[in-house]
Design a protein around this motif. Structure first.
Motif, PDB file in Angstrom:
ATOM      1  N   THR A 265       0.844  -1.194   0.000  1.00 62.30           N
ATOM      2  CA  THR A 265       0.000   0.000   0.000  1.00 62.30           C
ATOM      3  C   THR A 265       0.878   1.242   0.000  1.00 62.30           C
ATOM      4  N   ASP A 266       0.286   2.389  -0.289  1.00 59.38           N
ATOM      5  CA  ASP A 266       1.040   3.642  -0.259  1.00 59.38           C
ATOM      6  C   ASP A 266       1.604   3.907   1.133  1.00 59.38           C
ATOM      7  N   GLU A 267       0.843   3.558   2.163  1.00 59.01           N
ATOM      8  CA  GLU A 267       1.295   3.773   3.542  1.00 59.01           C
ATOM      9  C   GLU A 267       2.512   2.887   3.852  1.00 59.01           C
ATOM     10  N   GLU A 268       2.468   1.648   3.382  1.00 54.27           N
ATOM     11  CA  GLU A 268       3.597   0.738   3.622  1.00 54.27           C
ATOM     12  C   GLU A 268       4.847   1.216   2.879  1.00 54.27           C
ATOM     13  N   VAL A 269       4.662   1.713   1.662  1.00 56.58           N
ATOM     14  CA  VAL A 269       5.793   2.237   0.900  1.00 56.58           C
ATOM     15  C   VAL A 269       6.433   3.414   1.639  1.00 56.58           C
ATOM     16  N   ALA A 270       5.613   4.339   2.134  1.00 57.44           N
ATOM     17  CA  ALA A 270       6.130   5.507   2.850  1.00 57.44           C
ATOM     18  C   ALA A 270       6.881   5.085   4.116  1.00 57.44           C
ATOM     19  N   LYS A 271       6.357   4.100   4.811  1.00 57.13           N
ATOM     20  CA  LYS A 271       6.996   3.628   6.043  1.00 57.13           C
ATOM     21  C   LYS A 271       8.352   2.989   5.754  1.00 57.13           C
ATOM     22  N   ILE A 272       8.393   2.145   4.724  1.00 59.55           N
ATOM     23  CA  ILE A 272       9.649   1.485   4.369  1.00 59.55           C
ATOM     24  C   ILE A 272      10.665   2.501   3.852  1.00 59.55           C
ATOM     25  N   GLN A 273      10.199   3.497   3.089  1.00 58.96           N
ATOM     26  CA  GLN A 273      11.110   4.506   2.564  1.00 58.96           C
ATOM     27  C   GLN A 273      11.759   5.305   3.687  1.00 58.96           C
ATOM     28  N   LYS A 274      11.002   5.597   4.739  1.00 58.33           N
ATOM     29  CA  LYS A 274      11.570   6.314   5.883  1.00 58.33           C
ATOM     30  C   LYS A 274      12.679   5.493   6.530  1.00 58.33           C
ATOM     31  N   VAL A 275      12.435   4.190   6.664  1.00 59.84           N
ATOM     32  CA  VAL A 275      13.458   3.315   7.236  1.00 59.84           C
ATOM     33  C   VAL A 275      14.711   3.322   6.358  1.00 59.84           C
ATOM     34  N   GLU A 276      14.514   3.230   5.035  1.00 62.75           N
ATOM     35  CA  GLU A 276      15.658   3.231   4.115  1.00 62.75           C
ATOM     36  C   GLU A 276      16.431   4.540   4.210  1.00 62.75           C
ATOM     37  N   ASP A 277      15.717   5.662   4.289  1.00 63.68           N
ATOM     38  CA  ASP A 277      16.380   6.960   4.404  1.00 63.68           C
ATOM     39  C   ASP A 277      17.190   7.048   5.695  1.00 63.68           C
ATOM     40  N   ASP A 278      16.611   6.567   6.788  1.00 63.94           N
ATOM     41  CA  ASP A 278      17.314   6.592   8.077  1.00 63.94           C
ATOM     42  C   ASP A 278      18.560   5.711   8.036  1.00 63.94           C
ATOM     43  N   GLN A 279      18.430   4.528   7.431  1.00 61.69           N
ATOM     44  CA  GLN A 279      19.573   3.616   7.362  1.00 61.69           C
ATOM     45  C   GLN A 279      20.675   4.172   6.473  1.00 61.69           C
ATOM     46  N   ALA A 280      20.302   4.873   5.404  1.00 62.92           N
ATOM     47  CA  ALA A 280      21.313   5.493   4.541  1.00 62.92           C
ATOM     48  C   ALA A 280      22.112   6.530   5.318  1.00 62.92           C
ATOM     49  N   ALA A 281      21.438   7.319   6.134  1.00 67.08           N
ATOM     50  CA  ALA A 281      22.129   8.317   6.955  1.00 67.08           C
ATOM     51  C   ALA A 281      23.060   7.634   7.961  1.00 67.08           C
TER      52      ALA A 281
END
Length: 338
Positions: A69-85
């Motif tokens: 879902t769009d909500e799941e995509v947004a949640k996973i993207q936040k995790v990916e952004d945090d892990q990249a940092a």
């Protein structure tokens, strides 16, 4: 000078032809159109890389679901952004999405972040797996291949190491095969595509594997090779590559069984650019020696900036792994009284 009017007509005709050619490559209504090479083939050139977070096979928690879902995509993207940092800050372990060394002493912890090329956050797509056929998102291994895959996973990085044949082909700096070439991991997943009239060449960073693919209509020859015999053709703007005539290496150890070549392996790849920096790459793999039926993966590939370089992948240089693995294997055998 009596032919001056013919020269003028020719000049006008050339100008019109150039204008038509240029117009053909102009964006339609502000959109993107497929660029062409000087000889008229669709231009796929550049350095491409898989930079997404989609797993090869569908995880159990998404069973029966092809899309997030769009909500799941947004949640996973936040995790990916945090892990990249966190990676850029030099963090390791759970902070960058790894299992602990206690949970997985080898698999996923072969290299620390220094060796991983995650300069950007991984992109999140709605796909729950790269495998889109079968519909369950799982590779359809034969019963024997399932056992072989379980064995490969259990012994990865753990041995036993009693012979130079015991490490898998990647550990031996040979290859990880054609199947995963275009979408392989964060420590060597760049692919440079270069085109010339009649040929498309793909240079893979890891092990510096390369494929020179003819597109001149020739038929495959019978010489069996590790990478098989690839023959390409254009279907509109899609580059279609059929690869057969693989050598039999099912007796070798592989990091995962889906990578191994056999004489009955047949691979069909489809490269289609969908934008200036995006490509839809699809691969269909068929081999009755390993799979109950053919399976297909759809993989989003990203084009990297023009100044991206592929450096020497000196896997063997200064590599003491084979000596140390075999010495450790003999020491372990001596402890067990063998």
């Amino acid at each position: 000078m009596k032919n001056w009017h013919l020269l003028a007509v020719a000049a006008v005709a050339a100008a019109v032809a150039a204008a038509v050619s240029a117009a053909a490559q102009q964006p339609a209504a502000g959109g993107w159109v497929q660029p062409k090479t000087p000889w008229g083939d669709p231009d796929l050139q550049g350095v491409w890389r898989y930079e997404a977070s989609v797993p090869l096979e569908r995880p159990a928690q998404f069973q029966g679901r092809a899309a997030l879902t769009d909500e799941e995509v947004a949640k996973i993207q936040k995790v990916e952004d945090d892990q990249a940092a966190q990676r850029l800050a030099g963090a390791e372990g759970a902070a960058v999405g790894r299992r602990s060394v206690g949970e997985s002493p080898i698999r996923g912890n072969e290299y620390n972040s220094f060796w991983q090329d995650h300069g950007r956050p991984r992109q999140v797509y709605k796909q729950t797996s790269l495998v889109i056929d079968p519909a369950d998102g799982r590779i359809p291994y034969t019963p024997d291949a399932k056992k072989a895959e379980a064995r490969a996973q259990a012994r990865y990085g753990a041995g036993p190491y009693e012979s130079f044949l015991d490490p898998d082909t990647g550990e031996r700096c040979l290859t990880d095969g054609v199947t995963a070439l275009m979408w392989q991991g964060p420590n060597g997943g760049h692919n440079r595509i270069v085109q010339s009239p009649g040929y498309v060449t793909v240079l893979h960073e890891e092990y510096l594997d390369r494929r020179v693919i003819p597109v001149d209509g020739r038929q495959p020859h019978g010489v069996r090779q590790w990478f098989g015999n690839a023959v390409g053709k254009w279907e509109g703007d899609t580059f279609v590559v059929t690869t057969t005539n693989f050598i039999d290496r099912t007796n070798y150890e592989w990091a995962s069984i889906f990578m191994r070549p056999s004489p009955t392996l047949r691979i069909v790849e489809r490269y289609t650019r969908t934008g200036p920096s995006t490509m839809d790459y699809r691969i269909t793999v068929e081999d009755p020696a390993t799979f109950e039926r053919a399976w297909t993966a759809q993989i989003p590939i990203t084009r990297l900036p023009d100044d991206t370089l592929i450096y020497e992948y000196a896997c063997h240089e200064g590599n003491y792994a084979m000596t140390n693995l075999l010495a450790g294997g003999r020491a372990d055998a001596a402890k067990r009284g063998r």
